[in-house]
Design an enzyme around this catalytic site. Structure first.
Site, PDB file in Angstrom:
ATOM      1  N   GLY A 152       0.810  -1.202   0.000  1.00  0.00           N
ATOM      2  CA  GLY A 152       0.000   0.000   0.000  1.00  0.00           C
ATOM      3  C   GLY A 152       0.847   1.257   0.000  1.00  0.00           C
ATOM      4  O   GLY A 152       2.087   1.207  -0.012  1.00  0.00           O
ATOM      5  N   PHE A 153       0.185   2.378   0.022  1.00  0.00           N
ATOM      6  CA  PHE A 153       0.846   3.690  -0.047  1.00  0.00           C
ATOM      7  C   PHE A 153       1.830   3.884   1.100  1.00  0.00           C
ATOM      8  O   PHE A 153       3.044   3.992   0.896  1.00  0.00           O
ATOM      9  CB  PHE A 153      -0.237   4.769  -0.084  1.00  0.00           C
ATOM     10  CG  PHE A 153       0.210   6.159   0.239  1.00  0.00           C
ATOM     11  CD1 PHE A 153       1.330   6.711  -0.369  1.00  0.00           C
ATOM     12  CD2 PHE A 153      -0.511   6.937   1.144  1.00  0.00           C
ATOM     13  CE1 PHE A 153       1.728   8.002  -0.075  1.00  0.00           C
ATOM     14  CE2 PHE A 153      -0.119   8.223   1.439  1.00  0.00           C
ATOM     15  CZ  PHE A 153       1.003   8.758   0.835  1.00  0.00           C
ATOM     16  N   ASP A 192       0.713  -8.705   1.870  1.00  0.00           N
ATOM     17  CA  ASP A 192      -0.393  -7.941   1.294  1.00  0.00           C
ATOM     18  C   ASP A 192      -1.217  -8.880   0.428  1.00  0.00           C
ATOM     19  O   ASP A 192      -0.657  -9.750  -0.248  1.00  0.00           O
ATOM     20  CB  ASP A 192       0.139  -6.778   0.443  1.00  0.00           C
ATOM     21  CG  ASP A 192      -0.855  -5.635   0.323  1.00  0.00           C
ATOM     22  OD1 ASP A 192      -1.971  -5.869  -0.166  1.00  0.00           O
ATOM     23  OD2 ASP A 192      -0.500  -4.500   0.708  1.00  0.00           O
ATOM     24  N   THR A 200      -6.183  -3.579  -2.352  1.00  0.00           N
ATOM     25  CA  THR A 200      -6.019  -2.160  -2.657  1.00  0.00           C
ATOM     26  C   THR A 200      -4.556  -1.785  -2.865  1.00  0.00           C
ATOM     27  O   THR A 200      -4.282  -0.718  -3.414  1.00  0.00           O
ATOM     28  CB  THR A 200      -6.610  -1.283  -1.537  1.00  0.00           C
ATOM     29  OG1 THR A 200      -5.961  -1.592  -0.296  1.00  0.00           O
ATOM     30  CG2 THR A 200      -8.107  -1.526  -1.395  1.00  0.00           C
ATOM     31  N   ASP A 229      -3.675 -13.080   2.756  1.00  0.00           N
ATOM     32  CA  ASP A 229      -4.723 -12.344   3.458  1.00  0.00           C
ATOM     33  C   ASP A 229      -4.458 -12.459   4.951  1.00  0.00           C
ATOM     34  O   ASP A 229      -4.400 -13.570   5.499  1.00  0.00           O
ATOM     35  CB  ASP A 229      -6.084 -12.936   3.111  1.00  0.00           C
ATOM     36  CG  ASP A 229      -7.248 -12.125   3.658  1.00  0.00           C
ATOM     37  OD1 ASP A 229      -7.030 -11.303   4.569  1.00  0.00           O
ATOM     38  OD2 ASP A 229      -8.385 -12.332   3.183  1.00  0.00           O
ATOM     39  N   LEU A 288      -1.357 -16.112  10.278  1.00  0.00           N
ATOM     40  CA  LEU A 288      -0.100 -15.708   9.658  1.00  0.00           C
ATOM     41  C   LEU A 288       0.981 -16.740   9.965  1.00  0.00           C
ATOM     42  O   LEU A 288       1.474 -16.820  11.088  1.00  0.00           O
ATOM     43  CB  LEU A 288       0.311 -14.328  10.164  1.00  0.00           C
ATOM     44  CG  LEU A 288      -0.589 -13.173   9.701  1.00  0.00           C
ATOM     45  CD1 LEU A 288      -0.300 -11.914  10.507  1.00  0.00           C
ATOM     46  CD2 LEU A 288      -0.392 -12.903   8.216  1.00  0.00           C
ATOM     47  N   ASN A 331      -5.003 -11.595  14.327  1.00  0.00           N
ATOM     48  CA  ASN A 331      -3.941 -12.460  13.807  1.00  0.00           C
ATOM     49  C   ASN A 331      -2.585 -11.770  13.900  1.00  0.00           C
ATOM     50  O   ASN A 331      -1.567 -12.401  14.230  1.00  0.00           O
ATOM     51  CB  ASN A 331      -4.239 -12.849  12.360  1.00  0.00           C
ATOM     52  CG  ASN A 331      -5.344 -13.872  12.243  1.00  0.00           C
ATOM     53  OD1 ASN A 331      -5.644 -14.602  13.192  1.00  0.00           O
ATOM     54  ND2 ASN A 331      -5.971 -13.942  11.084  1.00  0.00           N
ATOM     55  N   ARG A 357       3.410 -14.236  19.891  1.00  0.00           N
ATOM     56  CA  ARG A 357       4.251 -15.442  19.765  1.00  0.00           C
ATOM     57  C   ARG A 357       5.726 -15.092  19.604  1.00  0.00           C
ATOM     58  O   ARG A 357       6.607 -15.838  20.058  1.00  0.00           O
ATOM     59  CB  ARG A 357       3.808 -16.269  18.549  1.00  0.00           C
ATOM     60  CG  ARG A 357       2.431 -16.882  18.659  1.00  0.00           C
ATOM     61  CD  ARG A 357       2.227 -17.946  17.589  1.00  0.00           C
ATOM     62  NE  ARG A 357       2.534 -17.479  16.246  1.00  0.00           N
ATOM     63  CZ  ARG A 357       1.638 -16.965  15.409  1.00  0.00           C
ATOM     64  NH1 ARG A 357       0.376 -16.817  15.795  1.00  0.00           N
ATOM     65  NH2 ARG A 357       1.993 -16.579  14.186  1.00  0.00           N
ATOM     66  N   TYR A 369     -15.584   1.242   8.151  1.00  0.00           N
ATOM     67  CA  TYR A 369     -14.186   1.616   8.384  1.00  0.00           C
ATOM     68  C   TYR A 369     -13.997   2.188   9.789  1.00  0.00           C
ATOM     69  O   TYR A 369     -13.114   1.745  10.532  1.00  0.00           O
ATOM     70  CB  TYR A 369     -13.744   2.641   7.341  1.00  0.00           C
ATOM     71  CG  TYR A 369     -12.305   3.073   7.449  1.00  0.00           C
ATOM     72  CD1 TYR A 369     -11.271   2.163   7.242  1.00  0.00           C
ATOM     73  CD2 TYR A 369     -11.962   4.388   7.743  1.00  0.00           C
ATOM     74  CE1 TYR A 369      -9.938   2.553   7.332  1.00  0.00           C
ATOM     75  CE2 TYR A 369     -10.639   4.790   7.833  1.00  0.00           C
ATOM     76  CZ  TYR A 369      -9.633   3.872   7.629  1.00  0.00           C
ATOM     77  OH  TYR A 369      -8.316   4.268   7.719  1.00  0.00           O
TER      78      TYR A 369
END
Length: 312
Positions: free
Chosen positions: A13-14, A34, A38, A59, A64, A102, A109, A148
């Site tokens: 992302g940006f 990522d 977006t 995702d 993860l 996550n 951990r 959001y």
């Protein structure tokens, strides 16, 4: 001592891509994650041959599976513009809840600090001005922007819960309007929208009468604040932004001047729950981080417009 390693979620992302650059410049290894909903790999092309950078397309709402040493987890994995989060409402809610949990579990951990990219949108359409971190906000929980706003408010709540009950060291950055190179032209935010319209010779579209205010922070200043926050002992939310405030109409006129094209300004209906004012109180950032924005509006906009000229 072996190289420290940061896991940056939303690295394509940006802001995430600029953060990746900063950590690499500081001698860290970086694992970027990522799902590219977006974000775009174009933001990371310059790192293709960087041996200390690796990228995982995944995702963060799935567990993860990142092994090895992790010295910091930075969560920038969320749609951030109205166009994006209204197009992806459920993904936005999920990444602000399941995704953040996550990420916090990865930090727990690994025994690593966790930094959450929150937002000035937690203040909603504020009744306090400027907005201090102690302000609880004025958010419509059932409005269109709630997917959001409330996702980020939940993200802050679970982050603080991990600090209180699971002893994870956490940092929370409440990011105000940030701009600069690598913004998507079509992301719907005011800076890329107005600049792209002016460069194309199209009318600049201002919602409402343009008297609503915004404060714009250049991305390099944003990244410096994030870097300092991560390395501080401040576990309370910190506003990150520029406290120079202007109306949206003044911003449109500045874009006309800086681009050098006097295109017309068209007014359109104001979206529901659009904030009328937005300016951070930066006292905590100045006191706890020794930070204040350094790149002025004119300089930052010239750099941004130069980048957009190459992409419009």
């Amino acid at each position: 001592m072996s190289e420290q390693r940061a896991v940056i979620l939303g690295a394509a992302g940006f802001i995430g891509s600029h953060l990746s650059d900063r950590f690499l410049a500081e001698g860290w290894r970086v694992t970027g994650v990522d799902n590219l909903i977006t974000g775009t790999l174009r933001n990371l092309e310059h790192l293709a041959r960087e041996p200390r950078f690796d990228f995982i397309q995944a995702d963060v709402c799935a567990p993860l599976a990142i092994s090895g040493r992790v010295d910091a987890v930075l969560d920038f994995a969320s749609p951030a513009s109205p166009v994006d989060y209204l197009r992806h409402p459920f993904e936005t809610l999920h990444v602000g809840s399941v995704g953040v949990e996550n990420a916090l579990e990865l930090a727990r951990r690994s025994g690593a600090p966790f930094l959450l990219s929150s937002t000035s949108e937690v203040y909603g359409d504020p009744l306090e001005h400027p907005q201090r971190e102690s302000y609880w906000g004025n958010v419509n929980p059932v409005g269109p922007r709630a997917v959001y706003d409330e996702a980020k408010r939940f993200a802050e709540a679970i982050t603080v819960a991990y600090r209180r009950y699971r002893e994870v060291p956490v940092r929370i950055a409440r990011i105000f309007n940030t701009y600069g190179p690598r913004m998507r032209l079509d992301d719907g935010r005011v800076v890329p929208t107005f600049v792209a319209q002016a460069l194309r010779g199209e009318p600049i579209t201002v919602f409402g009468d343009g008297t609503q205010t915004r404060s714009f922070c250049y991305v390099d200043d944003n990244v410096e604040a994030i870097w300092r926050l991560l390395h501080s002992d401040c576990q309370e939310p910190v506003n990150v932004g520029d406290d120079h405030e202007m109306t949206v109409l003044e911003f449109a006129q500045a874009v006309q001047r800086l681009v050098g094209r006097t295109v017309p300004i068209e007014h359109r209906p104001l979206p529901q729950d659009d904030p009328r004012v937005r300016r951070p109180d930066l006292a905590r950032a100045r006191e706890r981080l020794g930070w204040a924005p350094r790149i002025g509006f004119e300089e930052g906009m010239r750099r941004t417009i130069d980048w957009f000229r190459a992409h419009v």
